[in-house]
Write a protein that holds these residues in place. Structure first.
Motif, PDB file in Angstrom:
ATOM      1  N   UNK B  30       0.839  -1.115  -0.045  1.00  0.00           N
ATOM      2  CA  UNK B  30      -0.080   0.003  -0.002  1.00  0.00           C
ATOM      3  C   UNK B  30       0.935   1.265  -0.072  1.00  0.00           C
ATOM      4  N   UNK B  31       0.647   2.331  -0.876  1.00  0.00           N
ATOM      5  CA  UNK B  31       1.408   3.393  -0.814  1.00  0.00           C
ATOM      6  C   UNK B  31       0.293   4.618  -0.454  1.00  0.00           C
ATOM      7  N   UNK B 200      -1.780  -0.745  -4.488  1.00  0.00           N
ATOM      8  CA  UNK B 200      -2.870   0.165  -3.816  1.00  0.00           C
ATOM      9  C   UNK B 200      -2.450   1.533  -3.485  1.00  0.00           C
ATOM     10  N   UNK B 201      -3.071   2.467  -3.806  1.00  0.00           N
ATOM     11  CA  UNK B 201      -2.684   3.743  -3.536  1.00  0.00           C
ATOM     12  C   UNK B 201      -3.815   4.565  -2.761  1.00  0.00           C
ATOM     13  N   UNK B 212      -8.918   6.619  -3.170  1.00  0.00           N
ATOM     14  CA  UNK B 212      -8.173   5.244  -3.464  1.00  0.00           C
ATOM     15  C   UNK B 212      -8.078   4.697  -4.855  1.00  0.00           C
ATOM     16  N   UNK B 213      -6.912   4.125  -5.012  1.00  0.00           N
ATOM     17  CA  UNK B 213      -6.824   3.427  -6.625  1.00  0.00           C
ATOM     18  C   UNK B 213      -6.151   2.279  -6.298  1.00  0.00           C
ATOM     19  N   UNK B 214      -6.363   1.493  -7.355  1.00  0.00           N
ATOM     20  CA  UNK B 214      -5.537   0.262  -7.381  1.00  0.00           C
ATOM     21  C   UNK B 214      -4.801  -0.018  -8.773  1.00  0.00           C
ATOM     22  N   UNK B 215      -3.732  -0.736  -8.680  1.00  0.00           N
ATOM     23  CA  UNK B 215      -2.755  -0.709  -9.643  1.00  0.00           C
ATOM     24  C   UNK B 215      -3.338  -1.015 -11.193  1.00  0.00           C
TER      25      UNK B 215
END
Lengths: 300, 229
Positions: B30-31, B200-201, B212-215
């Motif tokens: 997680x970033x 995941x960001x 939130x975003x996922x790769x």
């Protein structure tokens, strides 16, 4: 100056050096590593002296046949008692003041007064002396004009043993590593997994225990009174500061330099003049090197 | 595996983290991204116990950590690489790594550390304070790894480090993650590094997660908009 006198002078210098090192080792840890200004450090030495005295009294009364052993046991008793006292002191008192040096100074000074009065109540205002054990009486006669007192030789030997033990503990053991890590960055040491509260207590207690050993061995050189500790304290701080706090080697060399300078000057001038000149030299050198003789050179 | 519920953290008197929730799955990366002063460092410090939580809970694999001391959290499986690296300056490189090994009192440093960070082997006798920034960063990661963490937390690992070393560190982290199976939380302002290590960001603003975003479906432009003023 004849050869005999020269040897005696150098020996006296070594003797003073060993006394200074013994005094300073505990403070190098408490003040140099932990940064705690403990004004009661002298009283902890006096406590070590008194413990040795108590041991001698117990031996005289209950084991008069084994008097030869009392001094060795006395050193052990002094270490254990001052270590335990230091541990309690850190847990109940010092740990609440880690970031407040001025308060620590005042509080520990108060503590030193309390301890002095306690000594006066328990042991009386008069100075006490311990009997010198048989195997430390007399002197090692090298030639007609050259005699080296055995008790001083013993102190030099004891100093070397204790200093080596402290060095190995601090620089070669895992506990020593934790102590150095905590003293450099307490928060990060915790985040690296070190139980910092326990390390602090053990470190402080170790410094106090070393003060106890120092006090114990001083019983051979002088009698012990309630205010004996105060006489040791100033010299001790000077040695540690001059050597460069955080440096064990610095403490060693600073004690050596101060010891030899003082003794040679005493030969050339008088006792108090020697002390004054030594202090002046220390002040000038500290002016030029504010971090002491041996400050470690790294990026912070 | 790591779950944070309704976490409130104050920095002095200012309320920095507001009712924060966070779930981290095993082996997930997680970033946490955001501008300066949005609470990234505060969140990570409160996870490892360098800052106390005012309310809320932090649990790792079912174990309650909220009121634990730092060393207890490390023992439970949190590894921490702080912002600014915080190497012990007077300890040698080897000693710095050993400070992270509490469980085994005399065990040597495991071989994989020097395999992934060969420069630390070359420098093992040098004082930590005399290393360059990139070397210190690798050392800080090694020190956290030897405690065998379940979650490795890195606070702005790219700060002040040259791009080629950043790439090396990202590569090493990805390999280590696969090999040793820990999860990762990294706070970051450099998008390329975050993209290289995380799945995941989360964007943090004023102490709250706002995006939130996922790769797989990441919208780089949108994240960049949050990072630039």
């Amino acid at each position: 100056m004849t050869f005999d006198i020269l040897v005696m002078q150098i020996f006296s210098g070594f003797s003073l050096f060993s006394v200074l090192v013994l005094m300073a080792l505990g403070l190098t840890i408490v003040f140099g590593l932990m940064g705690v200004i403990n004004m009661a450090h002298g009283e902890l030495m006096a406590m070590g002296s008194y413990m040795t005295y108590v041991t001698s009294v117990v031996f005289q009364r209950y084991f008069p046949d084994h008097m030869g052993w009392y001094f060795i046991i006395g050193i052990g008793v002094a270490f254990v008692v001052t270590f335990a006292f230091g541990f309690l002191l850190e847990r109940c008192f010092i740990r609440f003041m880690y970031k407040r040096p001025l308060d620590t100074l005042l509080a520990t000074w108060g503590l030193s007064l309390v301890l002095q009065q306690l000594f006066r109540q328990v042991f009386g205002p008069k100075e006490v002396t311990v009997p010198t054990v048989q195997w430390l009486q007399g002197a090692w006669k090298i030639s007609e004009g050259l005699e080296l007192p055995l008790n001083r030789i013993f102190i030099i030997g004891l100093t070397l043993v204790i200093a080596a033990a402290v060095f190995l503990f601090l620089y070669r053991s895992r506990w020593g590593l934790r102590i150095r890590a905590v003293t450099q960055n307490r928060a990060m040491a915790g985040a690296a997994g070190i139980n910092t509260a326990r390390v602090d207590a053990v470190t402080f207690a170790l410094g106090c225990g070393l003060a106890g050993i120092a006090g114990s061995s001083f019983t051979m050189l002088a009698s012990t009174g309630p205010v004996s500790g105060q006489q040791y304290l100033v010299d001790t701080f000077i040695v540690v500061v001059f050597g460069g706090v955080e440096s064990l080697l610095g403490t060693f060399l600073s004690a050596f330099a101060i010891g030899q300078t003082q003794i040679s000057l005493e030969y050339l001038t008088t006792g108090s003049m020697a002390k004054a000149i030594t202090l002046l030299v220390v002040i000038v050198l500290l002016f030029l090197r504010p971090n002491g003789l041996f400050a470690a050179k790294v990026r912070r | 595996m790591l779950s944070v519920n309704q976490l409130n953290v104050y920095y002095g008197d200012s309320h920095v983290l507001r009712n924060l929730d966070l779930e981290l799955a095993p082996a997930e990366s997680l970033a946490i991204m955001g501008r300066n002063g949005m609470g990234k460092t505060t969140l990570l410090k409160s996870l490892v116990g360098m800052l106390p939580a005012r309310s809320g809970s932090i649990r790792l694999a079912g174990q309650e950590l909220t009121t634990g001391k730092s060393y207890e959290r490390v023992a439970a499986g949190i590894g921490f690489v702080p912002q600014g690296r915080m190497i012990f300056p007077y300890l040698t490189v080897e000693e710095n790594i050993l400070t992270g090994m509490q469980g085994a009192p005399v065990a040597p440093i495991p071989d994989y550390i020097y395999e992934y960070f060969p420069v630390l082997f070359e420098m093992r006798g040098r004082k930590g304070g005399n290393l360059s920034g990139g070397q210190q960063q690798q050392l800080a990661i090694a020190r956290a790894l030897v405690s065998n963490p379940k979650v490795l937390i890195l606070d702005e690992p790219t700060e002040g480090i040259q791009p080629s070393i950043i790439k090396d560190i990202a590569r090493a982290l990805n390999l280590l993650k696969k090999e040793r199976g820990f999860s990762l939380i990294v706070s970051e302002q450099v998008l390329s590094f975050a993209m290289a290590v995380a799945d995941r960001y989360l964007i943090i603003e004023k102490g709250e997660f706002v995006h939130s975003e996922v790769r797989e479906t990441v919208d780089r432009e949108r994240i960049l908009r949050y990072l630039t003023i």
